[in-house]
Motif scaffolding. Structure first.
Motif, PDB file in Angstrom:
ATOM      1  N   ALA A  63      27.460  33.720  28.847  1.00  0.00           N
ATOM      2  CA  ALA A  63      28.136  34.991  29.084  1.00  0.00           C
ATOM      3  C   ALA A  63      27.882  35.486  30.505  1.00  0.00           C
ATOM      4  CB  ALA A  63      27.667  36.024  28.063  1.00  0.00           C
ATOM      5  N   ALA A  64      26.644  35.366  30.977  1.00  0.00           N
ATOM      6  CA  ALA A  64      26.302  35.812  32.334  1.00  0.00           C
ATOM      7  C   ALA A  64      27.070  35.003  33.373  1.00  0.00           C
ATOM      8  CB  ALA A  64      24.800  35.684  32.559  1.00  0.00           C
ATOM      9  N   ALA A  65      27.254  33.718  33.115  1.00  0.00           N
ATOM     10  CA  ALA A  65      28.003  32.872  34.044  1.00  0.00           C
ATOM     11  C   ALA A  65      29.442  33.349  34.172  1.00  0.00           C
ATOM     12  CB  ALA A  65      27.964  31.423  33.576  1.00  0.00           C
ATOM     13  N   ARG A  66      30.037  33.788  33.063  1.00  0.00           N
ATOM     14  CA  ARG A  66      31.407  34.286  33.108  1.00  0.00           C
ATOM     15  C   ARG A  66      31.486  35.650  33.792  1.00  0.00           C
ATOM     16  NH1 ARG A  66      34.187  32.744  34.505  1.00  0.00           N
ATOM     17  NH2 ARG A  66      35.909  33.963  33.664  1.00  0.00           N
ATOM     18  N   LEU A  67      30.416  36.410  33.744  1.00  0.00           N
ATOM     19  CA  LEU A  67      30.394  37.706  34.437  1.00  0.00           C
ATOM     20  C   LEU A  67      30.027  37.550  35.904  1.00  0.00           C
ATOM     21  CD1 LEU A  67      28.655  39.839  31.648  1.00  0.00           C
ATOM     22  CD2 LEU A  67      31.069  39.905  32.311  1.00  0.00           C
ATOM     23  N   GLY A  68      29.577  36.358  36.285  1.00  0.00           N
ATOM     24  CA  GLY A  68      29.292  36.073  37.680  1.00  0.00           C
ATOM     25  C   GLY A  68      28.072  36.765  38.238  1.00  0.00           C
ATOM     26  N   LEU A 116      41.161  41.715  24.205  1.00  0.00           N
ATOM     27  CA  LEU A 116      42.046  40.785  24.902  1.00  0.00           C
ATOM     28  C   LEU A 116      42.945  41.530  25.878  1.00  0.00           C
ATOM     29  CD1 LEU A 116      43.114  38.442  21.952  1.00  0.00           C
ATOM     30  CD2 LEU A 116      41.212  38.176  23.563  1.00  0.00           C
ATOM     31  N   ALA A 117      43.411  42.705  25.492  1.00  0.00           N
ATOM     32  CA  ALA A 117      44.237  43.506  26.391  1.00  0.00           C
ATOM     33  C   ALA A 117      43.444  43.942  27.621  1.00  0.00           C
ATOM     34  CB  ALA A 117      44.781  44.729  25.647  1.00  0.00           C
ATOM     35  N   ALA A 118      42.171  44.282  27.415  1.00  0.00           N
ATOM     36  CA  ALA A 118      41.324  44.671  28.543  1.00  0.00           C
ATOM     37  C   ALA A 118      41.114  43.497  29.488  1.00  0.00           C
ATOM     38  CB  ALA A 118      39.986  45.199  28.033  1.00  0.00           C
ATOM     39  N   LEU A 119      40.938  42.301  28.940  1.00  0.00           N
ATOM     40  CA  LEU A 119      40.783  41.113  29.774  1.00  0.00           C
ATOM     41  C   LEU A 119      42.076  40.791  30.517  1.00  0.00           C
ATOM     42  CD1 LEU A 119      38.715  38.771  27.416  1.00  0.00           C
ATOM     43  CD2 LEU A 119      37.911  39.963  29.465  1.00  0.00           C
ATOM     44  N   ALA A 120      43.209  40.999  29.843  1.00  0.00           N
ATOM     45  CA  ALA A 120      44.500  40.743  30.486  1.00  0.00           C
ATOM     46  C   ALA A 120      44.686  41.625  31.720  1.00  0.00           C
ATOM     47  CB  ALA A 120      45.635  40.987  29.493  1.00  0.00           C
ATOM     48  N   ALA A 121      44.134  42.837  31.671  1.00  0.00           N
ATOM     49  CA  ALA A 121      44.296  43.778  32.776  1.00  0.00           C
ATOM     50  C   ALA A 121      43.587  43.330  34.048  1.00  0.00           C
ATOM     51  CB  ALA A 121      43.792  45.163  32.358  1.00  0.00           C
ATOM     52  N   VAL A 122      42.593  42.448  33.918  1.00  0.00           N
ATOM     53  CA  VAL A 122      41.844  42.002  35.102  1.00  0.00           C
ATOM     54  C   VAL A 122      42.052  40.524  35.401  1.00  0.00           C
ATOM     55  CG1 VAL A 122      40.082  43.800  34.870  1.00  0.00           C
ATOM     56  CG2 VAL A 122      39.746  41.596  33.731  1.00  0.00           C
ATOM     57  N   THR A 124      43.485  37.385  36.995  1.00  0.00           N
ATOM     58  CA  THR A 124      44.181  37.171  38.268  1.00  0.00           C
ATOM     59  C   THR A 124      45.188  36.032  38.192  1.00  0.00           C
ATOM     60  OG1 THR A 124      42.364  35.742  39.008  1.00  0.00           O
ATOM     61  CG2 THR A 124      42.245  38.077  39.608  1.00  0.00           C
ATOM     62  N   ASP A 125      45.092  35.210  37.154  1.00  0.00           N
ATOM     63  CA  ASP A 125      46.055  34.131  36.970  1.00  0.00           C
ATOM     64  C   ASP A 125      47.201  34.655  36.098  1.00  0.00           C
ATOM     65  OD1 ASP A 125      47.117  31.823  35.125  1.00  0.00           O
ATOM     66  OD2 ASP A 125      46.277  30.830  36.885  1.00  0.00           O
ATOM     67  N   PRO A 126      48.432  34.641  36.598  1.00  0.00           N
ATOM     68  CA  PRO A 126      49.562  35.199  35.835  1.00  0.00           C
ATOM     69  C   PRO A 126      49.744  34.556  34.459  1.00  0.00           C
ATOM     70  CG  PRO A 126      50.198  34.827  38.114  1.00  0.00           C
ATOM     71  CD  PRO A 126      48.853  34.192  37.933  1.00  0.00           C
ATOM     72  N   ALA A 127      49.538  33.244  34.357  1.00  0.00           N
ATOM     73  CA  ALA A 127      49.703  32.569  33.072  1.00  0.00           C
ATOM     74  C   ALA A 127      48.641  33.021  32.072  1.00  0.00           C
ATOM     75  CB  ALA A 127      49.644  31.050  33.261  1.00  0.00           C
ATOM     76  N   GLU A 128      47.406  33.167  32.546  1.00  0.00           N
ATOM     77  CA  GLU A 128      46.331  33.625  31.664  1.00  0.00           C
ATOM     78  C   GLU A 128      46.579  35.068  31.233  1.00  0.00           C
ATOM     79  OE1 GLU A 128      42.467  33.024  33.260  1.00  0.00           O
ATOM     80  OE2 GLU A 128      42.703  30.858  33.485  1.00  0.00           O
ATOM     81  N   ALA A 129      47.010  35.913  32.160  1.00  0.00           N
ATOM     82  CA  ALA A 129      47.297  37.304  31.828  1.00  0.00           C
ATOM     83  C   ALA A 129      48.404  37.403  30.788  1.00  0.00           C
ATOM     84  CB  ALA A 129      47.685  38.072  33.089  1.00  0.00           C
ATOM     85  N   ALA A 130      49.462  36.605  30.961  1.00  0.00           N
ATOM     86  CA  ALA A 130      50.575  36.627  30.017  1.00  0.00           C
ATOM     87  C   ALA A 130      50.130  36.165  28.634  1.00  0.00           C
ATOM     88  CB  ALA A 130      51.712  35.754  30.533  1.00  0.00           C
ATOM     89  N   ARG A 131      49.296  35.139  28.592  1.00  0.00           N
ATOM     90  CA  ARG A 131      48.797  34.615  27.318  1.00  0.00           C
ATOM     91  C   ARG A 131      47.938  35.666  26.602  1.00  0.00           C
ATOM     92  NH1 ARG A 131      49.075  31.658  22.752  1.00  0.00           N
ATOM     93  NH2 ARG A 131      47.210  30.439  22.288  1.00  0.00           N
ATOM     94  N   LEU A 132      47.065  36.323  27.327  1.00  0.00           N
ATOM     95  CA  LEU A 132      46.218  37.361  26.742  1.00  0.00           C
ATOM     96  C   LEU A 132      47.051  38.543  26.246  1.00  0.00           C
ATOM     97  CD1 LEU A 132      43.300  37.245  29.320  1.00  0.00           C
ATOM     98  CD2 LEU A 132      43.067  36.821  26.871  1.00  0.00           C
ATOM     99  N   ILE A 133      48.044  38.930  27.034  1.00  0.00           N
ATOM    100  CA  ILE A 133      48.910  40.037  26.627  1.00  0.00           C
ATOM    101  C   ILE A 133      49.644  39.685  25.339  1.00  0.00           C
ATOM    102  CG2 ILE A 133      51.004  41.310  27.246  1.00  0.00           C
ATOM    103  CD1 ILE A 133      50.027  41.193  30.162  1.00  0.00           C
ATOM    104  N   ALA A 161      37.699  30.327  28.211  1.00  0.00           N
ATOM    105  CA  ALA A 161      39.060  29.786  28.163  1.00  0.00           C
ATOM    106  C   ALA A 161      39.998  30.479  29.150  1.00  0.00           C
ATOM    107  CB  ALA A 161      39.618  29.910  26.747  1.00  0.00           C
ATOM    108  N   PHE A 162      39.624  31.682  29.595  1.00  0.00           N
ATOM    109  CA  PHE A 162      40.443  32.446  30.540  1.00  0.00           C
ATOM    110  C   PHE A 162      39.575  32.812  31.744  1.00  0.00           C
ATOM    111  CE2 PHE A 162      42.290  32.975  26.361  1.00  0.00           C
ATOM    112  CZ  PHE A 162      43.652  32.837  26.581  1.00  0.00           C
TER     113      PHE A 162
END
Length: 218
Positions: A63-68, A116-122, A124-133, A161-162
């Motif tokens: 989880a920390a790795a994904r939060l950078g 998922l909607a909150a993740l979609a809002a941030v 940066t990849d349009p395909a990932e954002a569309a999938r999450l939405i 995955a995103f």
């Protein structure tokens, strides 16, 4: 002293813990005794005991790795001045990221659509954002069930995955990750026998999820 609640727990010492199955068994059932002597805490036979579990270190590291951010990163969460009076900070801060991810973040349950909607809002990849939405939408109900619910896909697995959806700590703890809830077990002791000890006798859950993740009960 003597007052406990879901988010005001008492840090009881474990006075005894023993496995009830033999080494030859493929099952596990553990009897655990908690010392509550001198605390003023009382209970009745048949009550339930809430126990706060912790996330395992490998999952916390993922989880920390994904939060950078490093696990020793210290931070403080604050409620915006214009927030509703009912909105509280999700847990006490300042603390380190390791403490927050270990003790407070529900990393292993499938994320809800709002997360998922909150993740979609941030993202940066349009395909990932569309999938999450889509997954978070009413139209994506079947896809959400097939991708998230049915395979019990955890929040950490979704974050991985995103990868372009990297939330800030405020967004992650405020809108993406729910608070890790206590696990409730039937009390297996009686205060008439020893009021200073409360026990739980529980089966240990371990198994592989459809995504290949080893689920160990948290």
């Amino acid at each position: 002293k003597g007052v406990t609640a879901q988010f005001v727990p008492y840090a009881a010492a474990v006075s005894a813990a023993r496995e009830l199955h033999t080494p030859a068994s493929d099952r596990s059932c553990v009897h655990v005794e908690f010392d509550i002597s001198g605390t003023g805490i009382t209970y009745e036979h048949g009550d339930h005991l809430g126990v706060f579990a912790e996330n395992a270190l490998p999952m916390v590291q993922r989880a920390a790795a994904r939060l950078g951010l490093p696990l020793d990163h210290a931070f403080t969460l604050s409620v915006p001045p214009n927030a509703p009076a009912s909105l509280d900070a999700p847990f006490p801060t300042p603390c380190t990221l390791a403490t927050a991810l270990t003790k407070y973040a529900d990393l292993l349950n499938p994320p809800r659509k709002a997360a998922l909607a909150a993740l979609a809002a941030v993202a940066t990849d349009p395909a990932e954002a569309a999938r999450l939405i889509h997954l978070a939408s009413t139209a994506g109900k079947q896809e959400y069930a097939a991708y998230i619910v049915d395979p019990a896909r955890s929040l950490v697995e979704v974050l991985e995955a995103f990868p372009s959806a990297a939330p800030s700590l405020g967004l992650f703890f405020g809108a993406v990750s729910p608070r890790l809830a206590p696990r409730y077990y039937s009390i297996s002791s009686s205060p008439k026998d020893n009021a200073g000890v409360v026990t739980a006798t529980v089966a240990v859950v371990k198994g592989e999820t459809p995504t290949g993740r080893m689920h160990e009960g948290v």
